[in-house]
Design an enzyme around this catalytic site. Sequence first.
Site, PDB file in Angstrom:
ATOM      1  N   ASN A  82     -11.090   6.450   3.833  1.00 39.43           N
ATOM      2  CA  ASN A  82     -11.704   7.426   4.739  1.00 39.43           C
ATOM      3  C   ASN A  82     -13.072   7.915   4.266  1.00 39.43           C
ATOM      4  OD1 ASN A  82      -9.333   7.711   6.605  1.00 39.43           O
ATOM      5  ND2 ASN A  82      -8.365   8.461   4.726  1.00 39.43           N
ATOM      6  N   TYR A 140       3.227  10.041   0.515  1.00 38.69           N
ATOM      7  CA  TYR A 140       4.023   9.441   1.581  1.00 38.69           C
ATOM      8  C   TYR A 140       5.503   9.807   1.425  1.00 38.69           C
ATOM      9  CZ  TYR A 140       0.054   6.479   2.983  1.00 38.69           C
ATOM     10  OH  TYR A 140      -1.162   6.013   3.424  1.00 38.69           O
ATOM     11  N   THR A 183       4.660  -0.988  10.285  1.00 39.69           N
ATOM     12  CA  THR A 183       5.998  -0.974  10.855  1.00 39.69           C
ATOM     13  C   THR A 183       7.064  -1.231   9.791  1.00 39.69           C
ATOM     14  OG1 THR A 183       7.452  -2.018  12.487  1.00 39.69           O
ATOM     15  CG2 THR A 183       5.817  -3.426  11.439  1.00 39.69           C
ATOM     16  N   ASP A 243       0.821  -1.205   0.000  1.00 40.01           N
ATOM     17  CA  ASP A 243       0.000   0.000   0.000  1.00 40.01           C
ATOM     18  C   ASP A 243       0.859   1.261   0.000  1.00 40.01           C
ATOM     19  OD1 ASP A 243      -2.614   1.505   0.636  1.00 40.01           O
ATOM     20  OD2 ASP A 243      -1.331   2.060   2.323  1.00 40.01           O
TER      21      ASP A 243
END
Length: 313
Positions: free
Chosen positions: A151, A49, A276, A44
């Site tokens: 979202n 990002y 993570t 993803d």
Amino acid sequence: MQELIYGCMGLGGSWSDEPHGTEHVDQAAAAVGAALDAGITLFDHADIYRSGKSEAVFGEVLAAEPGLRGRIRLQTKCGIRLNERGLQTHYDLSRDAILERVNGSLHRLRTDYVDILLLHRPDPLTDPAEVAAAVKQLMAEGKVRQLGVSNMSGSQIEALQDRLETPVVANQLEMSLLKRAWLESQVLVNHAEHLDYSFPHGTLEYCVRNSITLQAYGSLARGLYTGAEPESPASADAATAELVAQLAGEYGSTGEAVLLGWLMKHPAGIAPVIGTVNPERIRACADAARVAREMTRADWYRLWVTARGSNIP
């Protein structure tokens, strides 16, 4: 589809415009290797990002390992703009913006297509017809294979779906044992406590009814129950961390797998996104599906009640 997803937001170094280095590519390669070891094949991304560097380092990993692209699936998101036109954040799901941002993602990822494109956040200025036109073009060009959202409420997806020629296949929401508004909303109907949670009621049900996969970001609660220091030893967080460790021992697994298994046991078919960058913690998630199958109803409720710090109504 109920599966584990690797979230690449932590890859690529800082959120600044400072270029990434070889150490960031090495970190990405190690994370990808650990994810593959854990049986993860969906990765993803989002165009924003690490200011695009998450996609860029991942693209370098793909370029360095021929054949890897054919073994995995990629999804990325568009719709958020950062630090442009005097605004820290604004949303843009116009036709031209979608086309521009997807092409930029493909360039950074060094691939011809993404398996899933997610619309990152609802844009109040969205014209669904423009979104539909952009998606139709990208699919016709072979650059996008499926469409999802992030979202969004059930009603927002429904309004968008009315104009689309392709089904929405995923909705990515923050869902975890810590962020439980999605769950609390199911049982606090006609109860005063419902005011404490702002999750749009009916969204889970809409997604299940329309075969839309719920992807849960923040699924490991940022390590709060598996190593991070709670604010107080007497808090609900500390008690939950203790229970997670206890159940990990009883199920012969890890705390990470218990947290993810708790999500995956829900009948909505939740697919957790693991964020993570620590290879050991990524591999520790591999057993989540088994834990979900074996977790008792009582243990599932014990985790929920302990995390909320009070009994359910």
